[in-house]
Write a protein that holds these residues in place. Structure first.
Motif, PDB file in Angstrom:
ATOM      1  N   ALA A  50     -52.032  -1.771  22.381  1.00 46.96           N
ATOM      2  CA  ALA A  50     -52.005  -0.968  21.153  1.00 46.96           C
ATOM      3  C   ALA A  50     -53.398  -0.909  20.544  1.00 46.96           C
ATOM      4  CB  ALA A  50     -51.023  -1.575  20.151  1.00 46.96           C
ATOM      5  N   PRO A  51     -53.705   0.159  19.801  1.00 48.27           N
ATOM      6  CA  PRO A  51     -55.001   0.244  19.125  1.00 48.27           C
ATOM      7  C   PRO A  51     -55.171  -0.892  18.115  1.00 48.27           C
ATOM      8  CG  PRO A  51     -53.847   2.359  19.077  1.00 48.27           C
ATOM      9  CD  PRO A  51     -52.862   1.346  19.562  1.00 48.27           C
ATOM     10  N   ALA A  52     -56.404  -1.218  17.808  1.00 49.04           N
ATOM     11  CA  ALA A  52     -56.676  -2.257  16.816  1.00 49.04           C
ATOM     12  C   ALA A  52     -56.037  -1.882  15.483  1.00 49.04           C
ATOM     13  CB  ALA A  52     -58.179  -2.433  16.637  1.00 49.04           C
ATOM     14  N   GLY A  53     -55.292  -2.814  14.927  1.00 51.09           N
ATOM     15  CA  GLY A  53     -54.644  -2.574  13.641  1.00 51.09           C
ATOM     16  C   GLY A  53     -53.258  -1.979  13.736  1.00 51.09           C
ATOM     17  N   ALA A  54     -52.849  -1.565  14.923  1.00 51.30           N
ATOM     18  CA  ALA A  54     -51.514  -0.987  15.084  1.00 51.30           C
ATOM     19  C   ALA A  54     -50.474  -2.095  15.119  1.00 51.30           C
ATOM     20  CB  ALA A  54     -51.435  -0.154  16.351  1.00 51.30           C
ATOM     21  N   GLU A  55     -49.300  -1.805  14.601  1.00 52.09           N
ATOM     22  CA  GLU A  55     -48.200  -2.760  14.633  1.00 52.09           C
ATOM     23  C   GLU A  55     -47.406  -2.594  15.924  1.00 52.09           C
ATOM     24  OE1 GLU A  55     -46.880  -5.611  14.136  1.00 52.09           O
ATOM     25  OE2 GLU A  55     -46.510  -5.358  11.983  1.00 52.09           O
ATOM     26  N   VAL A  56     -47.173  -3.690  16.605  1.00 58.84           N
ATOM     27  CA  VAL A  56     -46.295  -3.698  17.775  1.00 58.84           C
ATOM     28  C   VAL A  56     -44.973  -4.319  17.342  1.00 58.84           C
ATOM     29  CG1 VAL A  56     -45.925  -4.568  20.106  1.00 58.84           C
ATOM     30  CG2 VAL A  56     -48.226  -3.912  19.379  1.00 58.84           C
ATOM     31  N   PRO A  57     -43.902  -3.539  17.275  1.00 57.95           N
ATOM     32  CA  PRO A  57     -42.612  -4.107  16.873  1.00 57.95           C
ATOM     33  C   PRO A  57     -42.254  -5.300  17.758  1.00 57.95           C
ATOM     34  CG  PRO A  57     -42.489  -1.714  16.934  1.00 57.95           C
ATOM     35  CD  PRO A  57     -43.808  -2.091  17.548  1.00 57.95           C
ATOM     36  N   LEU A  58     -41.765  -6.356  17.155  1.00 64.19           N
ATOM     37  CA  LEU A  58     -41.481  -7.561  17.926  1.00 64.19           C
ATOM     38  C   LEU A  58     -40.472  -7.336  19.052  1.00 64.19           C
ATOM     39  CD1 LEU A  58     -42.306 -10.459  18.240  1.00 64.19           C
ATOM     40  CD2 LEU A  58     -40.503 -11.110  16.620  1.00 64.19           C
ATOM     41  N   THR A 139     -43.566  -0.290   5.345  1.00 60.32           N
ATOM     42  CA  THR A 139     -43.722  -1.470   6.192  1.00 60.32           C
ATOM     43  C   THR A 139     -44.575  -1.120   7.395  1.00 60.32           C
ATOM     44  OG1 THR A 139     -41.748  -0.994   7.514  1.00 60.32           O
ATOM     45  CG2 THR A 139     -41.438  -2.318   5.519  1.00 60.32           C
ATOM     46  N   SER A 140     -45.210  -2.133   7.962  1.00 62.72           N
ATOM     47  CA  SER A 140     -46.043  -1.883   9.134  1.00 62.72           C
ATOM     48  C   SER A 140     -45.205  -1.429  10.323  1.00 62.72           C
ATOM     49  CB  SER A 140     -46.844  -3.138   9.496  1.00 62.72           C
ATOM     50  OG  SER A 140     -45.988  -4.240   9.742  1.00 62.72           O
ATOM     51  N   ILE A 141     -43.993  -1.951  10.450  1.00 64.76           N
ATOM     52  CA  ILE A 141     -43.142  -1.525  11.559  1.00 64.76           C
ATOM     53  C   ILE A 141     -42.682  -0.086  11.360  1.00 64.76           C
ATOM     54  CG2 ILE A 141     -40.926  -2.312  10.615  1.00 64.76           C
ATOM     55  CD1 ILE A 141     -40.199  -3.279  13.432  1.00 64.76           C
ATOM     56  N   GLY A 142     -42.647   0.343  10.098  1.00 61.95           N
ATOM     57  CA  GLY A 142     -42.235   1.711   9.808  1.00 61.95           C
ATOM     58  C   GLY A 142     -43.349   2.718   9.967  1.00 61.95           C
ATOM     59  N   CYS A 143     -44.567   2.349   9.516  1.00 59.59           N
ATOM     60  CA  CYS A 143     -45.672   3.306   9.564  1.00 59.59           C
ATOM     61  C   CYS A 143     -46.553   3.137  10.790  1.00 59.59           C
ATOM     62  CB  CYS A 143     -46.515   3.218   8.296  1.00 59.59           C
ATOM     63  SG  CYS A 143     -47.609   1.779   8.183  1.00 59.59           S
ATOM     64  N   GLY A 144     -46.426   1.988  11.459  1.00 61.68           N
ATOM     65  CA  GLY A 144     -47.179   1.780  12.693  1.00 61.68           C
ATOM     66  C   GLY A 144     -48.509   1.090  12.529  1.00 61.68           C
ATOM     67  N   TRP A 145     -48.880   0.718  11.294  1.00 63.37           N
ATOM     68  CA  TRP A 145     -50.190   0.116  11.043  1.00 63.37           C
ATOM     69  C   TRP A 145     -50.053  -1.092  10.135  1.00 63.37           C
ATOM     70  CZ3 TRP A 145     -53.956   1.897  14.047  1.00 63.37           C
ATOM     71  CH2 TRP A 145     -53.784   3.174  14.610  1.00 63.37           C
ATOM     72  N   ARG A 146     -50.799  -2.136  10.457  1.00 65.87           N
ATOM     73  CA  ARG A 146     -50.785  -3.364   9.673  1.00 65.87           C
ATOM     74  C   ARG A 146     -51.958  -3.397   8.701  1.00 65.87           C
ATOM     75  NH1 ARG A 146     -47.691  -7.486  11.322  1.00 65.87           N
ATOM     76  NH2 ARG A 146     -49.055  -9.039  10.335  1.00 65.87           N
ATOM     77  N   LYS A 147     -51.712  -3.912   7.514  1.00 68.71           N
ATOM     78  CA  LYS A 147     -52.834  -4.229   6.633  1.00 68.71           C
ATOM     79  C   LYS A 147     -53.747  -5.213   7.364  1.00 68.71           C
ATOM     80  CE  LYS A 147     -49.889  -5.828   3.726  1.00 68.71           C
ATOM     81  NZ  LYS A 147     -49.263  -6.551   2.579  1.00 68.71           N
ATOM     82  N   HIS A 149     -55.574  -2.359   7.904  1.00 64.91           N
ATOM     83  CA  HIS A 149     -55.958  -1.035   8.406  1.00 64.91           C
ATOM     84  C   HIS A 149     -55.791   0.009   7.296  1.00 64.91           C
ATOM     85  CE1 HIS A 149     -56.279   2.528  10.884  1.00 64.91           C
ATOM     86  NE2 HIS A 149     -56.714   1.766  11.872  1.00 64.91           N
ATOM     87  N   PRO A 150     -56.782   0.879   7.130  1.00 62.85           N
ATOM     88  CA  PRO A 150     -56.702   1.887   6.060  1.00 62.85           C
ATOM     89  C   PRO A 150     -55.442   2.741   6.121  1.00 62.85           C
ATOM     90  CG  PRO A 150     -58.922   1.820   6.965  1.00 62.85           C
ATOM     91  CD  PRO A 150     -58.080   0.934   7.826  1.00 62.85           C
ATOM     92  N   LYS A 151     -54.935   3.012   7.326  1.00 58.85           N
ATOM     93  CA  LYS A 151     -53.766   3.886   7.436  1.00 58.85           C
ATOM     94  C   LYS A 151     -52.533   3.278   6.779  1.00 58.85           C
ATOM     95  CE  LYS A 151     -55.168   6.578  11.480  1.00 58.85           C
ATOM     96  NZ  LYS A 151     -54.852   6.992  12.864  1.00 58.85           N
TER      97      LYS A 151
END
Length: 206
Positions: A50-58, A139-147, A149-151
């Motif tokens: 996954a790209p840097a900062g992207a959330e990978v659902p567990l 949530t990061s799992i909902g939007c795909g990005w973890r804090k 990350h600006p997105k």
């Protein structure tokens, strides 16, 4: 101005599993999945590019970890196992609900939480008595990005109908939550400004 709150460690405290790989393994085995002998190694490896900062659902991580050891498991089985593994006791922190309600007088209020486990955030909000207190939940799992990350912050701002630069984000982690400053917003650290002082703190800075 719009205010977003972090959830875990800011508004609530939860008991995290000391050995998440083991807890997930038990839930998988209880559902008929043959967990490999080196499961702890597989669980600790990176399986999704996954790209840097992207959330990978567990559940996706767990499914790929199993697949890397030749174990095939249905997606719904893996998801249910992960959800069951992360079913913590939840304690609402002192002043949490009052803080959310107090700042709602000044503009929209949202939640922005890093969380890779499906259903955990809404379940936590219900158990903490905070369901329905927010104009938007991101949530990061909902939007795909973890804090940080600006997105993540941009998505939360968009859900509240404001520009990212107008966000005040309240959290306990300067590294993750402080990322709001990269989009022009403001970070309030609850380890320095307690929840019961938040409204007065924001009022003084207006």
């Amino acid at each position: 101005m719009a205010v977003t709150f972090d959830l875990f460690g800011t508004l609530v405290d939860v008991e995290y599993p000391s050995d998440p790989a083991e807890i997930v393994a038990r839930e998988l085995e209880s559902r008929g999945v043959e967990v490999p002998d080196d499961w702890h190694v597989a669980y600790g490896e990176r399986h999704v590019d996954a790209p840097a900062g992207a959330e990978v659902p567990l559940p996706a991580h767990v499914a790929h970890a199993l697949d890397s050891r030749g174990v095939d498991a249905a997606d719904n089985v893996v998801r249910h196992a992960v959800v069951a593994a992360f079913d913590p006791d939840v304690t609402r922190r002192d002043g949490a609900r009052a803080a959310v309600r107090d700042v709602s007088d000044r503009g929209p209020v949202g939640l922005l939480s890093n969380c890779a486990v499906p259903e955990l955030v809404p379940k936590t909000l219900i158990r903490a008595g905070l369901r329905g207190e927010f104009d938007a939940v991101t949530t990061s799992i909902g939007c795909g990005w973890r804090k940080p990350h600006p997105k993540a912050f941009e998505t939360a701002a968009d859900a509240l109908g404001v520009a990212p630069a107008s966000l005040v984000h309240v959290g306990d982690d300067p590294t993750a939550d402080g990322g709001v400053e990269d989009v022009g917003g403001r970070f309030v650290d609850v380890t320095e400004t307690p929840l019961d002082e938040l409204a007065a703190h924001l009022e003084a800075e207006l």
